[in-house]
Design a protein around this motif. Sequence first.
Motif, short mmCIF file in Angstrom:
data_model
loop_
_atom_site.label_atom_id
_atom_site.label_comp_id
_atom_site.label_asym_id
_atom_site.label_seq_id
_atom_site.Cartn_x
_atom_site.Cartn_y
_atom_site.Cartn_z
N GLN A 1 0.83 -1.21 0.00
CA GLN A 1 0.00 0.00 0.00
C GLN A 1 0.86 1.26 0.00
OE1 GLN A 1 -3.48 0.01 -0.30
NE2 GLN A 1 -2.97 2.14 -0.78
N PHE B 1 1.78 1.93 -3.56
CA PHE B 1 0.67 2.51 -4.31
C PHE B 1 0.46 3.98 -3.94
CE2 PHE B 1 -1.36 -1.96 -4.55
CZ PHE B 1 -0.63 -2.24 -5.69
N ALA C 1 0.98 -3.94 -9.45
CA ALA C 1 -0.31 -3.26 -9.58
C ALA C 1 -1.33 -4.01 -10.41
CB ALA C 1 -0.10 -1.86 -10.17
N LEU D 1 -3.99 -6.68 -6.44
CA LEU D 1 -4.89 -5.68 -5.87
C LEU D 1 -6.12 -6.29 -5.21
CD1 LEU D 1 -4.82 -2.98 -8.70
CD2 LEU D 1 -3.79 -2.80 -6.44
N ARG E 1 -8.06 2.71 -7.55
CA ARG E 1 -7.02 1.77 -7.95
C ARG E 1 -7.58 0.65 -8.83
NH1 ARG E 1 -2.22 2.55 -8.57
NH2 ARG E 1 -2.03 3.49 -6.52
#
Length: 457
Positions: free
Chosen positions: A169, A172, A239, A244, A268
Motif C-alpha cells: 500500500q 501505491f 499493480a 490488488l 485503484r
Amino acid sequence: MKNRFLTLITVAMLGSGAASAQSGDCATMAALAYDDAKAKNYEAAYPALMKVMEECPKYSLATYQYLERVIEDKIGKAEEGDKAELVEELVEVLETRLELYPEKTKAGKVYSDIAQLKYDNKIGDKEELYNAYDKAWAEDVDNFTSPKALYAYFDLVVDMQDAGDRNLQDVFDQYDKVYAKIEKEENDAAEALAPLLKKQEDGEELSSKDTKKIKNAEINLKNYSMVRNALNGKLGARADCDNLVPLYKKDFEAKKGEVTWLKNVNARLSAKDCTEDPLFIQVSEALHTLEPSAKSAYSLGQLAESEGKSAKALEYYNQAAELETNKSDQAKIYYRIANNYKDKGSYGQARSFYRKALNAKPSLGSAYLQIANMYAKSANNCGDNAFNKRAVYWLAADYASRAARVDPSLASNANQAAAAYRGRAPQKSDVFQSSKNAGDAISIGCWIGETVRIPSL
C-alpha cells in the motif's frame, strides 16, 4: 564546515564599520574569482570562490552559483572514494545559499538537488535518501519538479518494499502522489506550449523567445513522459488485479463504511480495469450509497459498459464528469465518453468530448490522435471536390503532429500517422494543377467545419 561558514557569516555581519572596510576587498576578490569561473578555469576559481564565501558571505548570490558549478565539476572528475567529501561541501554551499538568499532560491529545488546528489553518489542508506527527498516534497512541493528526482523518490519506496521495509500500500500511495505531480507538470508545460503551437501552425512569425519556450516545453514534456513510463515499469506486476483484489478484499467487510478507503480502492481497481471482479461492484455500490461522487458514478459507468448497457454507462459518465473537480480525472472521463460516441460513429459528439478532455488536460495527446483518425475516416464525405476531400488529410496530419508534440510517449505512432495522412493529401503536382498556392485556406465542410491551409511542399 557549515558551522565554520555560519560563524564567519555572523562575524562578517557584526558592525557596519567592519563591513564597510571589507567591501573593497570583497569586490576585488569576487571579480577575480568570477573571471576564473566564467572562463571555466575551475582549479583557480575554487579556492578563490571559497575565500569569497567565507570572508564575504553576503557579497553576491553569484558566489554560490559559481561555486555550485565548480564543485559539480570536481565531483564529476573525482575518484569514487573522494566524492563524499565534495558532495557534503556542495550540500553546505546550497544550504548556505538558501539561508542567505531565500527570496532568490527555490527551497524545493535546493532540497531535491541535495537528495539527488546523495542518491547519485550513494551517500546514505535508502531510508536516509528517501527522507531527503521527502523533505523537498514537504518544504516546497511546487518547486520539486526534477523528473529524475521524482523518479528516485518513488524508486526508493519500491526498493524498500522489496526489502520488507515498506508494504504494498505504501508503494501505491507513493505512486499516486508522484504520478499526479508528473501529470501536473506535463499539463503546465502543455498549456504553455499550446498557444505557441497555434501561432506556428497559423504561419505567424515566432520570436526567438517563443522558439526557446517551445524547445523548453517540448524537452520537459519528453522528460516527464519518460519518467511516467519508468514509473509504470517499476510498478510492474505489483499493480495487477491478482495483487490488488486480494489486498483489498481482506479488508472490505471491516472498512466498507469508510468513504476514504472506498475511494482509494475504487480508484485503484478502476485504473487497472479490475472491473469484472465482484469486489469492484461491491466497492462501487458501497461508495455510491455513502457518498455519490464522480469516482463512484464513473465506476458504475464502467460496470454498466461491461454489461453492454451503453446508454446507462453514458448517463453515469456524464454525471461523473459534472461532479469531478480533478482536471486529470475529468479528462479521463470525457475521453471515455468520447470513445463511446466515436465507436458509434457519432463523430461530432465524440470530437466535442475529446476537446473537453483536452481543455481539462492539454497534454492528452491521444485525444488529438483520435480526432485526426476521425477526420481521416471522413475525408471522402467532407469535401465538395476531389482536391478538397484529400485536403482533409492535411488537417488530420496537423492533429496527429500536435499529439506527438504534447505527449512524447505517443510521438512514434503519432508521427507515423501524420506522415501517412500527408501521403494521402494532395501533392505538389496536385496543388500546381489546382491553381492554388501554399498558404491558401480551404474550408472543410460537413461535421468537421474547419479551415486548413495548403502547406509549402
